[in-house]
Design a protein around this motif. Structure first.
Motif, PDB file in Angstrom:
ATOM      1  N   GLY A  11      10.583 -18.481 -41.262  1.00 47.73           N
ATOM      2  CA  GLY A  11      10.276 -19.841 -40.847  1.00 47.73           C
ATOM      3  C   GLY A  11       9.032 -19.898 -39.989  1.00 47.73           C
ATOM      4  N   THR A  12       8.489 -21.104 -39.848  1.00 49.52           N
ATOM      5  CA  THR A  12       7.278 -21.301 -39.063  1.00 49.52           C
ATOM      6  C   THR A  12       7.574 -21.621 -37.604  1.00 49.52           C
ATOM      7  N   ASP A  13       8.847 -21.893 -37.299  1.00 44.75           N
ATOM      8  CA  ASP A  13       9.214 -22.228 -35.931  1.00 44.75           C
ATOM      9  C   ASP A  13       9.396 -20.934 -35.141  1.00 44.75           C
ATOM     10  N   SER A  14       8.270 -20.303 -34.804  1.00 50.68           N
ATOM     11  CA  SER A  14       8.292 -18.985 -34.165  1.00 50.68           C
ATOM     12  C   SER A  14       9.092 -18.985 -32.870  1.00 50.68           C
ATOM     13  N   LEU A  15       8.890 -20.003 -32.056  1.00 49.88           N
ATOM     14  CA  LEU A  15       9.544 -20.033 -30.760  1.00 49.88           C
ATOM     15  C   LEU A  15      11.061 -20.122 -30.909  1.00 49.88           C
ATOM     16  N   GLY A  16      11.498 -20.855 -31.928  1.00 53.13           N
ATOM     17  CA  GLY A  16      12.931 -20.949 -32.194  1.00 53.13           C
ATOM     18  C   GLY A  16      13.532 -19.586 -32.477  1.00 53.13           C
ATOM     19  N   PHE A  17      12.817 -18.741 -33.218  1.00 53.49           N
ATOM     20  CA  PHE A  17      13.293 -17.390 -33.497  1.00 53.49           C
ATOM     21  C   PHE A  17      13.331 -16.547 -32.224  1.00 53.49           C
ATOM     22  N   VAL A  18      12.347 -16.729 -31.355  1.00 56.84           N
ATOM     23  CA  VAL A  18      12.334 -15.982 -30.101  1.00 56.84           C
ATOM     24  C   VAL A  18      13.552 -16.347 -29.261  1.00 56.84           C
TER      25      VAL A  18
END
Length: 595
Positions: A225-232
């Motif tokens: 996904g492009t929501d990098s911060l969400g993965f962090v």
């Protein structure tokens, strides 16, 4: 099933009795005041509370969040309403492709060179590790889908027959995805690639489902996904110690050249930072080919990425000091302003001062002091109007237009999130002889983003009536000088950033003296030795370039502090060679040898 439904009803009743929102701290005339804030019918509500009440409310809000998590987990155990199921023979709720459709999908990237990150994905798919998922994340247009297609194409025939690709769409829920994973598992699918999983509003709080249930049962799940911060956030919470992270945002020069087949440091400066399909039309279609596409990228890939993640993390309870900016639709403006001035000292002034182009100011000063052809042409242009036009194009708000007072806490938190996105990195700046005078410069990992803003500055300069009155030859010289200076600064930052990432066991920094500096020092603390560098955006070798490297006093002070100098180099765009004991290194060759 009845027990689960009863428990759900009990939780729903208890949750309704607990307060919503969050506790915020505001500095009013030097005094810290606490407010209970919440959203009601689409409107923001706020109420002042004293310290004692604030503590009670904070505990109750935290308890509500814990119960909400428990409620979401229980709801996943219930079957999905059959009316939500698509009327297809597969009976999948979400968009899933397998078989021949999947083969066609995976073949789209068969002719593309692979990034080094591919090895991490391949190893995960063929490992014996259970109970972990792989997270493939990064900003938009950094090659995630291509890596998935290449990973699918690398599967053996037996593995491919057990593979599926799920495209998550806005509106899909974790419960729906869970039902489809159950069905895929029942049908014998083992290798599941899930794209845009962060579009699920409940992904961050419920992601443990993937590792604890499906990966633990032997499924290989790749979440993208492009929501990098969400993965962090997820890796630090729901998937803590149960995921492998592969981040695509940082694209070093060697991969830009090898994967896209595009060589030259100037091309990387202009367009580096995203992955294109490559080939002859790359420049025309690049994300950073013009300021409009760049602004869209900053807005959609960076600013909205941060806001989307914060909105769904802990039910928007993690916005911290950025809550007011978010509520007043001013967070994007603050982030855009930071990016415009990102590779200069990161201070509160960047966010609160009236906008002024740093590049224009430096270029005016340097042209005024030019040794061969000094000119004050940029001192005569209408700088105020040029800055105002540029500010409007970049959609940056000045202090008078900001409804929320920007404080240092905003700066700190924006910087934290940009670092987590792998968009920014800090480079140390040491000083001699004052050994404790250490600072940092912030540089951006996507050079094309910064360079596009400089091109827009040139465009605005061309509209100035005074500048247009200068001869065509002189205008061309000034514009080339501005671009060359900016390229020089960006090239220096590229070398520093990539060297620091490639040599984690060494200390990489700029070293300043009372007069002059070394553009880069590589210090080996274990062996007490160092290398000193100058970095020049030039194709010609001149003695002026290495005058600091041969300054005996500077070298003595450096060796006293950092050990024996083993190498003196000038990194530039010309051919690799020696000039006495000074080593000249071609910048592309230097960056390609970094691993």
């Amino acid at each position: 099933m009845d027990d689960i439904q009863n428990k759900i009803r009990q939780l729903e009743i208890e949750i309704d009795t607990l307060p919503i929102g969050y506790i915020s701290r505001k500095n009013i005339n030097g005094k810290i005041r606490l407010y209970h804030q919440w959203n009601e019918n689409g409107k923001k509500k706020s109420k002042y509370v004293n310290d004692e009440v604030a503590e009670v409310l904070a505990n109750l809000i935290a308890h509500r969040k814990e119960l909400t998590k428990e409620l979401k987990t229980l709801r996943l155990l219930l079957p999905v309403n059959t009316s939500e199921v698509k009327n297809t023979y597969e009976n999948y709720i979400t968009e899933i492709i397998t078989g021949e459709q999947l083969r066609l999908f995976s073949s789209r990237s068969s002719n593309y060179n692979k990034r080094s990150l591919f090895d991490d994905i391949y190893s995960f798919l063929n490992s014996e590790t259970d109970s972990k998922v792989l997270i493939l994340y990064g900003l938009r247009r950094t090659g995630k889908t291509t890596l998935i297609q290449q990973a699918l194409a690398s599967l053996t025939p037996e593995q491919f027959n057990a593979a599926a690709f799920m495209q998550v769409r806005s509106g899909d829920t974790l419960a729906q995805v869970n039902q489809d994973l159950k069905l895929l598992q029942k049908r014998g699918y083992k290798y599941i690639f899930m794209d845009e999983v962060t579009l699920m509003s409940d992904f961050i709080e419920g992601a443990a489902l993937f590792s604890d249930i499906y990966a633990a049962c032997g499924m290989k799940l790749v979440l993208s996904g492009t929501d990098s911060l969400g993965f962090v956030f997820t890796s630090d919470n729901q998937l803590y110690d149960r995921c492998e992270m592969v981040h695509t945002t940082f694209i070093p020069y060697r991969e830009f050249e090898r994967v896209l087949g595009i060589s030259g440091i100037d091309e990387y400066i202009r367009y580096g930072g995203t992955m294109s399909l490559g080939g002859v039309h790359y420049n025309e279609k690049s994300t950073f080919s013009n300021i409009k596409s760049t602004d869209e990228y900053v807005d959609n890939a960076i600013a909205k990425n941060i806001q989307h993640s914060l909105k769904y993390y802990q039910d928007a309870g993690h916005l911290r000091h950025l809550q007011d900016l978010f509520d007043n639709d001013e967070l994007t403006s603050a982030i855009n302003r930071v990016v415009e001035d990102i590779n200069h000292r990161f201070t509160i002034d960047v966010l609160v001062r009236d906008f002024e182009s740093h590049d224009l100011r430096i270029s005016a000063r340097n042209l005024r002091k030019d040794r061969e052809e000094p000119t004050d042409a940029l001192d005569k242009v209408d700088i105020k109007t040029i800055n105002e036009r540029l500010r409007q194009v970049l959609e940056i708000r000045n202090r008078s237009e900001q409804s929320v007072k920007i404080e240092d806490s905003h700066r700190i938190e924006i910087k934290e999130y940009l670092d987590l996105l792998d968009l920014t990195i800090d480079i140390a700046v040491e000083s001699l002889p004052v050994v404790n005078d250490k600072s940092y410069m912030t540089v951006i990992s996507q050079p094309g983003l910064r360079y596009s803003q400089v091109k827009e500055l040139i465009r605005q300069l061309m509209l100035d009536e005074t500048f247009k009155s200068i001869s065509a030859v002189e205008r061309k010289r000034i514009m080339e000088r501005i671009l060359d200076e900016v390229k020089g600064r960006i090239m220096e930052e590229i070398v520093l950033l990539e060297t620091q990432k490639a040599l984690p066991n060494k200390e990489i920094f700029k070293l300043k003296f009372a007069v002059g500096e070394f553009d880069m020092v590589i210090y080996d603390p274990e062996n007490i030795c160092c290398e000193i560098y100058e970095i020049k955006h030039s194709t010609e070798a001149t003695s002026e370039q290495y005058r600091h490297l041969v300054d005996s006093r500077k070298c003595q002070d450096t060796e006293f502090r950092f050990g024996t100098i083993n190498r003196k180099c000038v990194i530039y765009r010309g051919r690799t060679m020696f000039e006495g004991d000074i080593e000249y290194l071609n910048v592309e060759e230097y960056l390609n040898q970094l691993q």
